[in-house]
Structures are given as C-alpha cells and as structure tokens.
Design an enzyme around this catalytic site. Structure first.
Site, PDB file in Angstrom:
ATOM      1  CG  HIS A  73      33.836  35.612-110.656  1.00 28.89           C
ATOM      2  ND1 HIS A  73      33.959  34.339-111.330  1.00 28.89           N
ATOM      3  CD2 HIS A  73      32.882  36.335-111.278  1.00 28.89           C
ATOM      4  CE1 HIS A  73      33.017  34.400-112.297  1.00 28.89           C
ATOM      5  NE2 HIS A  73      32.381  35.526-112.061  1.00 28.89           N
ATOM      6  CD  GLU A 118      29.398  37.011-108.518  1.00 32.74           C
ATOM      7  OE1 GLU A 118      28.506  36.673-109.384  1.00 32.74           O
ATOM      8  OE2 GLU A 118      30.216  37.763-108.655  1.00 32.74           O
ATOM      9  CG  HIS A 119      29.709  32.183-110.564  1.00 39.14           C
ATOM     10  ND1 HIS A 119      29.141  31.702-111.688  1.00 39.14           N
ATOM     11  CD2 HIS A 119      29.978  33.462-110.844  1.00 39.14           C
ATOM     12  CE1 HIS A 119      29.408  32.550-112.530  1.00 39.14           C
ATOM     13  NE2 HIS A 119      29.898  33.648-111.968  1.00 39.14           N
ATOM     14  CD  GLU A 127      31.927  34.818-115.881  1.00 34.27           C
ATOM     15  OE1 GLU A 127      31.823  36.157-115.621  1.00 34.27           O
ATOM     16  OE2 GLU A 127      31.510  33.924-114.823  1.00 34.27           O
TER      17      GLU A 127
END
Length: 423
Positions: free
Chosen positions: A48, A51-52, A128
């Site tokens: 993840h 991906e950021h 997040e």
C-alpha cells in the site's frame, strides 16, 4: 461482442485491449499480482505504501508535475491495493492516450522515491491508519480478518501499522519492486475506442524493459476462525460474523454469489426484510462473499444497540439456516438470479469497469470471461445448489469468526454464537 486482444511480451507481461466504440474516453490499468498477503510481518503495509509513493516523483517529473499533467488534460488517476493485487489506473480522453500512457508507465518504471516525499508520505499513511482506527465501521473489517486468519499474512491489515510504515526505506521499496514487479506478474489493460496495435506500439518498447522472473505460487491461507471484541463507548455495536467460504476458482463460486444475494444483498434480501423492515433492529445489515485465490469468507455485517445484540444474532443465524431448508423456494432463487445477471450486465457499462474487468480476469484466470459465460453460470445455479452451499457453510460453524466493537457487555459468548449456527 468484442473479444479482447492480447500481446504477450518476451518478459511475460501482457498488453490487453478491449475496443469500445462510440466513447470519447480511454481507461488504462496496470495490474501487479501482489498485495498484502505477500508481505512479511516487517513488510506489513509496504504494498500500500509503495502505491502511495508511485505518484511522488520520477526521474523526469516531480509529484506536482504528475498531478498537473493529468489535470491539464482533464484526466483522472489513482491506485488501489488489495490482499492479492495492486492496480494503477488512469482515465483520459482518446486524444490524450499517449500522454496518459507515458505518465502511467513513467510512474511504474521510473519512480525515484525522494527522501523528503518518503518521510512526508509516511505521515499521510499513518494519518490514514489513525482515521481507520477511529472509525469502528472501518477498523472492524481489519480486526475481523485478523481473527479469521490468525497469525497469517492474509489476515494482516493492508495499511500496515504505524511502526512498520515508519520503518520503510527507499531500499525497502526498491527491493520489493524487484521481487514482485516483474513481467509475468503484471499486465497492462486498456478499454476504449482504441486499436490494439496502437496501444502495443505506444507501450511495447517501455514495458519490454521490465525484468522477467519466474512466477511463484502464493502462500496458502487457512481460515481458522476466532473472535475479536473491543469495548468502546458508542451508541451502536458494530458486528461482523462469518464462516469459511470458497475460493474464486471453486465450482461453487457462482452458487455463493446467488446465496449472498438471497441472504443479504439488496432491499428485498432476507436479512434486510427481517432484521430491518420487520424487527427494526438495524439500519445497516448486509452479507458479502469474499473469494480469493485459495480461500474465502462469507460474512454478515450489522450495527445495533447493545440491548438488541442477542435478538440480532438469533435473527441473522436463523435466516442463514433457513437457506438450507425447504423454506427456500425455487421462485425466490430464480428471481434473485435475474438480479445477479442484471448486475453483471450493468457492471460493464463504463470503460473504467471494463479495464478493471480485464485485469481481474486475466490476472486471476489467465483468460477473458464474457458476460454471456457468466450469465450462463448464474443461470445454471439451482435451488438445490444453494441449499447445499448453505449446509456447507453451516458445517464450518466451529470456524466461526466474530468481531464486535462497542458496548459489548450483553453480547452472547462466542460459544453461544457458534451453537446458534449449528444446523
């Protein structure tokens, strides 16, 4: 019917296109067959986080220049990470396809992971994580999977933890890309009013530079069942209950789609009608079947106040058990099958959904599955199939997973909930 065209490069990467006439937009999707289930405990969250970081600068573009380039052509771009895949996607006008492809491939192949961006994005992802933790209706899904797949990579949060995210270095990202971002594990899918040869010509030289490597089988995941309980001062208890289901490769996969729709998908579903409309026990109640490469979970979510917990669980388990009996009639099954078929047809209306579908089917099944084939499979599901699937679910009652967050003092014990599911 347009049959997708496929070109496989020497490194194993596939370029797949589906021509959709009479549209102005083109959807571009790069799918990598890696997600959180491939991570070690120390790597948890790196899929993840990578991906950021992909949008934070390349050898030729800064993060702002990437964002501005898409904004200038009215395009959209984003990425998503799951347990088994990571997808980078964009949508642009047909006239801007070259620009869209150029930026997307640049992001994929030339990201530099600048140190200042790396540290800044760690803060963003940690926020997040905090946001998810603060929302019981979000974090309960993470805790539910952790309980269902105890001490397994498959059960860990896709976001990772504050500690793991803080620990990631540029070297960690480079090593992860080298390990998982290789030709055989990737595909480039395009849907829109484009010619296959055009897309190949625009991408082949760049995508051919991605290294090749032998594809490994994914780690096995086994649903153990379990319990997660967390007391919070909330007006409502957020509840998830589930049982082991089937993988996406199981012959019964489409039967479980129908079962799910009967039980808890839509306003006419049994759970919605019984729990919400007749008893007024919950505002939100629904079921969902999650099928992966070699495992699956059938789950039910609901939210209610603490005084109704016992009544809610009895209603949920009763409705599930009814599906294995003569209470389930052929007329209801046929009606729901038509709804599922309608959803299949409507799900392929946009170029974005078509590109996503290409990635899903070629990535998971190594072939295209037409809507006609899917409709035939749904049509073939019988009432007897659904009853049998419900019995199989209930036979797994000793592997029940239960997660609850809120004022849980009145929640029935785990053993009592398991006994409720006994056929």
């Amino acid at each position: 019917m347009n049959i997708p065209q496929v070109t496989k490069l020497d490194n194993g990467l596939r370029i797949i296109t589906e021509q959709v006439r009479d549209v102005d937009s083109v959807a571009l999707s790069i799918r990598v067959g890696v997600g959180s289930r491939a991570e070690s405990a120390k790597q948890n969250g790196i899929s993840h986080f990578l991906e950021h970081m992909a949008f934070k600068g390349t050898k030729t573009r800064t993060a702002f220049e990437i964002a501005k380039a898409f904004d200038d052509i009215g395009g959209v771009f984003n990425a998503s990470t799951g347990r088994e895949s990571t997808t980078y996607y964009a949508k642009v006008l047909k006239k801007d396809i070259k620009t869209g492809i150029d930026i997307l491939i640049d992001i994929l192949m030339n990201s530099t992971f600048p140190e200042d961006e790396l540290e800044r994005e760690k803060g963003v992802v940690i926020q997040e994580i905090f946001q998810t933790n603060d929302s019981p209706s979000d974090i309960i899904f993470d805790k539910y999977f952790e309980a269902a797949y105890k001490d397994q990579p498959f059960g860990r949060s896709i976001l990772g933890t504050q500690d793991t995210v803080k620990s990631f270095t540029r070297g960690d990202l480079d090593n992860y890309i080298n390990e998982h971002y290789f030709g055989e594990n990737m595909l480039f899918a395009v849907a829109g009013n484009v010619e296959h040869e055009e897309v190949v010509a625009l991408t082949k030289d760049f995508l051919s530079k991605i290294h090749s490597k032998k594809l490994k089988k994914s780690q096995n995941a086994s649903c153990t069942g379990g319990e997660y309980l967390e007391h919070r001062k909330l007006d409502q208890v957020h509840l998830l209950i589930g049982l082991p289901s089937v993988s996406r490769h199981d012959d019964k996969y489409h039967t479980f789609q129908v079962l799910d729709s009967i039980l808890g998908s839509g306003m006419s579903s049994r759970l919605f009608q019984e729990v919400r409309e007749k008893q007024g026990l919950a505002y939100s109640v629904y079921s969902f079947n999650s099928s992966y490469t070699n495992t699956g979970m059938f789950s039910i979510f609901a939210g209610t106040d603490s005084s109704n917990l016992d009544k809610l669980l009895k209603s949920i388990t009763t409705e599930l058990k009814k599906l294995s009996t003569d209470d389930l009639k052929e007329e209801e099954v046929n009606r729901v099958k038509e709804r599922v078929k309608s959803q299949i047809l409507m799900s392929r209306e946009s170029v974005s959904s078509r590109a996503e579908t290409l990635g899903h089917y070629y990535g998971n099944y190594n072939r295209y599955i037409s809507k006609n084939e899917l409709i035939e499979k749904i049509s073939a599901v019988t009432t007897a199939n659904v009853k049998k699937a419900a019995k199989e679910l209930l036979s797994q009652h000793e592997k029940t997973t239960l997660a609850a967050i809120g004022e849980i003092k009145s929640l029935p014990s785990y053993d009592k909930v398991v006994s409720m599911l006994k056929a």
